[in-house]
Design a protein around this motif. Structure first.
Motif, PDB file in Angstrom:
ATOM      1  N   THR A  64     -13.054   3.240 -11.024  1.00 14.45           N
ATOM      2  CA  THR A  64     -13.406   2.797 -10.164  1.00 14.45           C
ATOM      3  C   THR A  64     -12.933   4.133  -9.054  1.00 14.45           C
ATOM      4  OG1 THR A  64     -10.729   1.977  -9.817  1.00 14.45           O
ATOM      5  CG2 THR A  64     -12.536   0.024 -10.391  1.00 14.45           C
ATOM      6  N   LEU A  65     -12.059   5.052  -9.362  1.00 13.03           N
ATOM      7  CA  LEU A  65     -11.992   6.075  -8.480  1.00 13.03           C
ATOM      8  C   LEU A  65     -13.041   7.545  -9.118  1.00 13.03           C
ATOM      9  CD1 LEU A  65      -9.869   6.975  -5.794  1.00 13.03           C
ATOM     10  CD2 LEU A  65      -8.117   7.416  -7.934  1.00 13.03           C
ATOM     11  N   GLN A 106      -8.232   6.889 -15.060  1.00 12.24           N
ATOM     12  CA  GLN A 106      -9.891   7.369 -13.709  1.00 12.24           C
ATOM     13  C   GLN A 106     -10.501   8.684 -14.258  1.00 12.24           C
ATOM     14  OE1 GLN A 106     -11.006   4.593 -11.670  1.00 12.24           O
ATOM     15  NE2 GLN A 106      -8.253   3.546 -11.317  1.00 12.24           N
ATOM     16  N   SER A 107     -11.333   8.952 -13.630  1.00 10.66           N
ATOM     17  CA  SER A 107     -12.083   9.674 -13.734  1.00 10.66           C
ATOM     18  C   SER A 107     -11.739  11.107 -12.899  1.00 10.66           C
ATOM     19  CB  SER A 107     -13.152  10.061 -13.940  1.00 10.66           C
ATOM     20  OG  SER A 107     -14.229   9.418 -12.444  1.00 10.66           O
ATOM     21  N   SER A 108     -10.931  10.782 -11.664  1.00 12.49           N
ATOM     22  CA  SER A 108     -10.110  11.962 -11.073  1.00 12.49           C
ATOM     23  C   SER A 108      -9.112  11.270 -10.024  1.00 12.49           C
ATOM     24  CB  SER A 108     -11.522  12.301  -9.984  1.00 12.49           C
ATOM     25  OG  SER A 108     -11.341  11.918  -8.865  1.00 12.49           O
ATOM     26  N   ASN A 109      -8.898  12.180  -9.619  1.00 11.07           N
ATOM     27  CA  ASN A 109      -7.749  11.874  -8.242  1.00 11.07           C
ATOM     28  C   ASN A 109      -8.215  11.420  -6.579  1.00 11.07           C
ATOM     29  OD1 ASN A 109      -5.334  11.074  -8.921  1.00 11.07           O
ATOM     30  ND2 ASN A 109      -4.540  13.793  -9.474  1.00 11.07           N
ATOM     31  N   GLN A 110      -9.884  11.728  -6.270  1.00  5.77           N
ATOM     32  CA  GLN A 110     -10.456  11.614  -4.816  1.00  5.77           C
ATOM     33  C   GLN A 110     -10.897  10.888  -4.717  1.00  5.77           C
ATOM     34  OE1 GLN A 110      -9.373  13.458  -2.527  1.00  5.77           O
ATOM     35  NE2 GLN A 110     -10.876  12.484  -1.491  1.00  5.77           N
ATOM     36  N   HIS A 111     -11.353   9.926  -4.109  1.00  2.41           N
ATOM     37  CA  HIS A 111     -12.253   9.393  -3.343  1.00  2.41           C
ATOM     38  C   HIS A 111     -13.108   9.689  -3.236  1.00  2.41           C
ATOM     39  CE1 HIS A 111     -13.597   4.945  -2.507  1.00  2.41           C
ATOM     40  NE2 HIS A 111     -13.832   5.734  -1.409  1.00  2.41           N
ATOM     41  N   LYS A 142      -7.359   8.631  -1.529  1.00  2.41           N
ATOM     42  CA  LYS A 142      -6.975   7.669  -2.957  1.00  2.41           C
ATOM     43  C   LYS A 142      -7.471   6.052  -2.624  1.00  2.41           C
ATOM     44  CE  LYS A 142      -3.744   8.169  -5.475  1.00  2.41           C
ATOM     45  NZ  LYS A 142      -3.284   9.467  -4.938  1.00  2.41           N
ATOM     46  N   GLY A 143      -8.869   6.007  -1.257  1.00  2.72           N
ATOM     47  CA  GLY A 143      -9.991   5.364  -1.121  1.00  2.72           C
ATOM     48  C   GLY A 143      -9.280   4.259  -0.776  1.00  2.72           C
ATOM     49  N   TYR A 144      -9.883   2.930  -1.573  1.00  2.00           N
ATOM     50  CA  TYR A 144      -9.175   1.800  -1.120  1.00  2.00           C
ATOM     51  C   TYR A 144      -7.842   1.324  -1.740  1.00  2.00           C
ATOM     52  CZ  TYR A 144     -13.360   0.795   1.889  1.00  2.00           C
ATOM     53  OH  TYR A 144     -14.325   0.752   2.394  1.00  2.00           O
ATOM     54  N   LEU A 145      -7.063   0.934  -1.024  1.00  2.00           N
ATOM     55  CA  LEU A 145      -5.349   0.668  -2.059  1.00  2.00           C
ATOM     56  C   LEU A 145      -5.741  -0.667  -2.366  1.00  2.00           C
ATOM     57  CD1 LEU A 145      -3.462   2.929   0.445  1.00  2.00           C
ATOM     58  CD2 LEU A 145      -4.842   3.555  -1.885  1.00  2.00           C
ATOM     59  N   ALA A 161       0.832  -1.096   0.330  1.00  2.00           N
ATOM     60  CA  ALA A 161       0.147  -0.071  -0.548  1.00  2.00           C
ATOM     61  C   ALA A 161       0.568   1.658  -0.254  1.00  2.00           C
ATOM     62  CB  ALA A 161      -0.740   0.275   1.267  1.00  2.00           C
ATOM     63  N   TYR A 172       2.024   2.951  -2.961  1.00  2.00           N
ATOM     64  CA  TYR A 172       1.141   4.913  -3.333  1.00  2.00           C
ATOM     65  C   TYR A 172       1.631   6.432  -3.527  1.00  2.00           C
ATOM     66  CZ  TYR A 172      -3.178   2.176  -5.339  1.00  2.00           C
ATOM     67  OH  TYR A 172      -3.507   1.361  -6.157  1.00  2.00           O
ATOM     68  N   ASN A 185      -8.004  -0.633 -10.806  1.00  2.00           N
ATOM     69  CA  ASN A 185      -8.828  -0.696  -9.248  1.00  2.00           C
ATOM     70  C   ASN A 185      -9.083   0.218  -8.196  1.00  2.00           C
ATOM     71  OD1 ASN A 185      -9.650  -2.906 -10.822  1.00  2.00           O
ATOM     72  ND2 ASN A 185      -8.094  -4.074  -9.399  1.00  2.00           N
ATOM     73  N   VAL A 186      -8.146   0.580  -7.973  1.00  2.00           N
ATOM     74  CA  VAL A 186      -7.591   1.906  -6.462  1.00  2.00           C
ATOM     75  C   VAL A 186      -9.241   2.164  -6.688  1.00  2.00           C
ATOM     76  CG1 VAL A 186      -6.575   3.587  -7.363  1.00  2.00           C
ATOM     77  CG2 VAL A 186      -6.169   3.098  -5.285  1.00  2.00           C
ATOM     78  N   GLY A 187      -9.360   2.762  -5.428  1.00  2.00           N
ATOM     79  CA  GLY A 187     -10.605   3.539  -5.116  1.00  2.00           C
ATOM     80  C   GLY A 187     -11.980   2.722  -4.421  1.00  2.00           C
ATOM     81  N   THR A 188     -12.854   2.660  -5.360  1.00  2.00           N
ATOM     82  CA  THR A 188     -14.182   1.404  -4.906  1.00  2.00           C
ATOM     83  C   THR A 188     -13.319   0.173  -4.756  1.00  2.00           C
ATOM     84  OG1 THR A 188     -14.433   1.353  -6.963  1.00  2.00           O
ATOM     85  CG2 THR A 188     -16.059   3.398  -5.753  1.00  2.00           C
TER      86      THR A 188
END
Ligand SMILES: [Zn+2]
Ligand SMILES: [Zn+2]
Lengths: 170, 358
Positions: free
Chosen positions: B228-229, A112-117, B161-164, A94, A97, B170-173
């Protein structure tokens, strides 16, 4: 048509996939398709594209290469280097990252669509994250209500915000 | 339940039952990737690390809220024969990656709606697979399983970044939701490419298997989220939902239109395929899949009566190499499998006693 992998057997397995408007085709012989993984399973999960997409981005995109700094940047937690990551397309832990953030962030913007979850937060360990997100949302709404001069609604929101703030403090 | 029960052809709900909109949608699937905090990902982990992950997962399955969603049984890949591993892959319960990873294991629930892979690319991969079109139910189930595990397991999670996950796609959700659809008439009329290209602009991906030329094998397509992010789980499911509805409507309209304007063409195609499947003495998996797709369409349109609609997905799995060899109780060459496949399909068609062509 010949197999694009080995080049000496006839291609009999043809994959087409369309990802974000871009069409990719794969033409493989039975043997190479098997080596790449079970064709039917790949079809179900699309394991093909993920690798293709990533390695494509890392090899072709000068911005990613440049921002990544030295390809010898190493994650101190698992020992993976950025250049190893760009070959495998997988992180070792992890902490990668953080360690590879400069190279990773422009890449994430593309795939991805953005950098923020903005999705789910773990219930137990997420702690105050969910509350803080709710606070941000409520404060934005409060601003809108004030601008629209809906003061009754704004007062209700302000009370809600106060209550949440005390809960976050605890 | 023994391993043999899990390997039996009709133990999985998604193969047994039809589910909503099953004339077009074969199955709905949600997969969630999770990793344990502070632990090296499986790719670089030692056997000892992986053993500890496995024990943590097994403990959670027994003692957390997860246990109420069970029962679960744990199968380590190293205890399974090659054919048994292959059958689990063909039933979509595990991935090929799980076998390649040393220390891989799976927690299975008897209805096979839930499988949790341990030590695949990520520490944990929760998968829910239901028949027909029930994406929301599938997601709710996966979400509950995730909450259950989290009672006892600290996840690698980052506020930004959510779930790593091991792979940044796959990161995020950490979530991949997908539906498998049977779209034979959109393929036949050539509308499929235009429609599919359009849907992929909303962050979704479409995949199909193609045979020689441009015919999609089995006319089966898998639609899934690519992103996913930066989107919530609800937005992802919502996007997929919108596109699926469109595709279902397009395919149904196209079927009715073709039936009215070119019934003979359609009947000829369906009946030829039925004839081949009913009499062939050897058939490869690709031809089998495309003939089964025609027969399934014939059943949906009332051209073929008395054959159960589940035949496509049932045989789609049963005629694959692992399942064929499991049923035969021996390993077979590809040629032997072609003979066996043809026999299996003939038997299956005759098992529905009143099967007939209209
Ligand atoms: Zn080849
Ligand atoms: Zn690392």
């Amino acid at each position: 048509m010949m197999c694009e992998q080995c080049g000496n057997r006839t291609a009999t397995v043809h994959f087409t996939e369309i990802v974000q408007g871009e069409k990719n085709e794969f033409h493989l012989c039975e043997t190479c398709a098997k080596e790449k993984g079970y064709a039917a399973y790949q079809f179900m999960t699309g394991a093909f594209s993920v690798n293709q997409l990533l390695s494509g981005l890392m090899n072709l995109d000068p911005a990613v290469k440049q921002r990544a700094g030295s390809s010898q940047t190493r994650c101190e937690s698992c020992g993976l280097t950025f250049s190893q990551f760009s070959q495998i397309g997988r992180f070792g832990c992890a902490h990668c990252y953080e360690a590879f953030a400069p190279g990773l962030n422009p890449m994430l913007k593309k795939i991805q669509s953005s950098n923020q979850h903005v999705g789910k937060v773990p219930k137990r360990q997420g702690g105050t994250i969910a509350y803080r997100r709710e606070l941000t949302r409520l404060r934005q709404e409060l601003q809108t209500r004030i601008q629209q001069e809906q003061f009754e609604e704004a007062a209700r929101l302000r009370d809600q915000i106060r209550e949440l703030e005390t809960r976050v403090m605890e | 339940m023994s391993l043999e029960d899990y390997l039996a052809q009709n133990s999985a709900t998604w193969l047994k039952d039809d589910g909503p909109e099953s004339d077009i949608v074969i199955s709905s699937r949600v997969r969630i990737a999770r990793n344990l905090r502070g632990r090296i990902f499986p790719m670089l982990a030692t056997d000892q690390d992986k053993q500890e992950i496995l024990e943590a997962a097994a403990r959670a399955a027994k003692h957390s809220a997860l246990s109420k969603l069970g029962p679960f049984e744990l199968f380590a890949m190293r205890d399974l024969s090659e054919v048994d591993q292959q059958v689990l892959i063909e039933k979509h319960l595990i991935s090929p990656g799980l076998i390649e990873s040393s220390g891989g294991a799976v927690l299975l629930r008897p209805d096979e709606e839930v499988s949790i892979m341990v030590n695949e690319e990520d520490h944990l991969r929760i998968q829910c697979l239901l028949p027909g079109y029930q994406l929301e139910t599938t997601y709710r189930l996966a979400d509950q399983l995730d909450d259950g595990l989290e009672e006892m397991i600290d996840y690698a999670f980052d506020e930004e970044k959510g779930y790593l996950t091991a792979c940044p796609t796959n990161v995020g959700t950490g979530m991949r939701a997908s539906i498998m659809m049977h779209l034979p008439v959109l393929v036949l009329t050539g509308h499929i490419n235009r429609i599919l290209t359009a849907v992929t602009h909303v962050g979704l991906a479409v995949r199909g298997i193609y045979g020689e030329g441009s015919d999609a094998l089995g006319n089966l397509f898998q639609i899934s989220n690519q992103i996913t992010l930066g989107q919530t789980e609800q937005e992802i499911i919502g996007n997929l939902h919108g596109v699926a509805r469109q595709l279902i409507n397009h395919e149904r309209t196209a079927r009715q239109h073709l039936l009215q304007t070119n019934r003979v063409l359609l009947e000829d195609r369906v009946c030829r395929s039925f004839g081949i499947l009913a009499y062939a003495r050897q058939i490869d998996s690709k031809e089998a899949l495309s003939r089964l797709s025609d027969v399934r369409l014939g059943i949906d349109l009332g051209i073929i009566r008395g054959v159960s609609a589940g035949i496509l997905k049932e045989l789609m799995v049963a005629t694959q190499p692992g399942s064929l060899q499991k049923a035969a109780g021996q390993t077979m060459t590809p040629e032997e499998r072609d003979v066996r496949r043809a026999a299996l399909i003939r038997d299956r068609l005759r098992a529905d006693p009143s099967s007939s062509l209209q």
